[in-house]
Design an enzyme around this catalytic site. Structure first.
Site, mmCIF file in Angstrom:
data_model
loop_
_atom_site.group_PDB
_atom_site.id
_atom_site.type_symbol
_atom_site.label_atom_id
_atom_site.label_comp_id
_atom_site.label_asym_id
_atom_site.label_seq_id
_atom_site.Cartn_x
_atom_site.Cartn_y
_atom_site.Cartn_z
ATOM 1 N N SER A 1 83.509 38.393 68.045
ATOM 2 C CA SER A 1 83.389 36.975 67.973
ATOM 3 C C SER A 1 82.765 36.731 69.075
ATOM 4 C CB SER A 1 84.827 36.580 67.715
ATOM 5 O OG SER A 1 84.988 35.161 67.552
ATOM 6 N N GLU B 1 83.593 34.545 55.970
ATOM 7 C CA GLU B 1 83.486 33.779 57.103
ATOM 8 C C GLU B 1 82.543 32.811 57.714
ATOM 9 O OE1 GLU B 1 83.182 36.032 60.606
ATOM 10 O OE2 GLU B 1 82.988 37.893 59.773
ATOM 11 N N HIS C 1 86.808 37.211 59.218
ATOM 12 C CA HIS C 1 86.532 37.577 60.623
ATOM 13 C C HIS C 1 87.121 38.517 61.445
ATOM 14 C CE1 HIS C 1 84.661 35.791 64.414
ATOM 15 N NE2 HIS C 1 85.826 35.592 64.996
#
Length: 304
Positions: free
Chosen positions: A144, A238, A268
């Site tokens: 991320s 996502e 995610h």
């Protein structure tokens, strides 16, 4: 792969409560830690240390290769998360690849806004090289925001004249803080975790009134020439799907070896759900194999 597992995970993620009023950063950190922390695997020893002046969690799998090193940068929108919350994911990747890992507790926003996280990533990377770590024996990974930070760290290292590592693995990278990807809107219903508004709030805290298209904040807009081989893994469900797809395209245009790995029906950083989602285990195996192939160690520990 199990459709039943994917459906159960999606349903579980959608049960996470949403506060009626925006929580403070500390409340977000506490809630994330309570909900998402996974400890390091049992056969991965942990030790507190310092790297680049920042607290760091060292993770050493049993029988780890003597020469390979993994630098890991955790996710959390630059606002939440820590090496402790990500000890399971970083440790599991390290275990499968047979590598000693260093997971850095870089400074978080809003207390430490951009470019503090990049400065800390670069300092950690620089210290590994200064400690006589051959860059050919060094790899990186992140998830991320930590995946975006991994690329930003290497861009900063390139500008500082430092050599690049052997390879990089990126889980669901956040690389466009301008939120310009079409999936920010098109995947809004499919994503069980984030909305565009969530990401905008993190960007507000990290960059504030600064330039969100700055290449070290949004590496999607950087010249990526000279970076090492990249493996980009992302879930199809996502809002950051297009960040991963566009990053892979940008890397290819800049003549970088890049592999894009999209998981149908997955959320995610789905790799976090190893041992309970078949697709997560398979993805971590592919990531570990990618790293060991570029290190030349070719060691892959089996899933339990």
């Amino acid at each position: 792969m199990s459709r039943q597992q994917r459906d159960a995970l999606d349903a579980m993620l959608r049960t996470a409560p949403r506060a009626e009023t925006p929580p403070t950063p500390q409340e977000q950190r506490d809630g994330f830690a309570a909900a998402m922390t996974r400890p390091a695997p049992q056969d991965v020893a942990t030790r507190r240390t310092l790297l680049g002046g920042r607290p760091t969690l060292e993770l050493e799998p049993a029988g780890a290769s003597g020469r390979g090193r993994l630098l890991y940068l955790h996710g959390g929108g630059y606002v939440i998360g820590s090496p402790d919350t990500h000890a399971g994911l970083a440790g599991e990747l390290a275990r499968r690849a047979g590598l000693r890992a260093m997971s850095v507790d870089y400074r978080l926003a809003p207390e430490h806004a951009f470019p503090a996280a990049v400065d800390d990533g670069l300092a950690a990377y620089r210290e590994l090289l200064a400690a006589d770590t051959d860059p050919r024996n060094l790899v990186m990974a992140g998830d991320s925001a930590g995946a975006g930070l991994s690329i930003a760290t290497l861009l900063a290292a390139r500008e500082a004249g430092l050599p690049q590592p052997a390879a990089v693995v990126l889980f669901s990278p956040w690389v466009d803080l301008t939120l310009g990807g079409a999936s920010i809107h098109s995947k809004d219903d499919a994503d069980p975790i984030f909305t565009g508004a969530d990401l905008r709030a993190y960007a507000d805290l990290y960059v504030g009134a600064g330039d969100r298209a700055h290449p070290l904040a949004s590496p999607l807009f950087a010249d990526l020439a000279g970076l090492p081989p990249l493996l980009v893994q992302v879930g199809a469900n996502e809002v950051l799907l297009d960040d991963a797809v566009r990053l892979a395209g940008r890397a290819a245009a800049d003549d970088i070896e890049v592999t894009l790995d999209v998981g149908p029906g997955l959320p995610h950083v789905f790799q976090h759900h190893y041992d309970r989602l078949d697709e997560a285990d398979a993805a971590l195996d592919r990531a570990a194999r990618f790293l060991t192939t570029h290190l030349g160690t070719e060691r892959l520990a089996p899933a339990r």
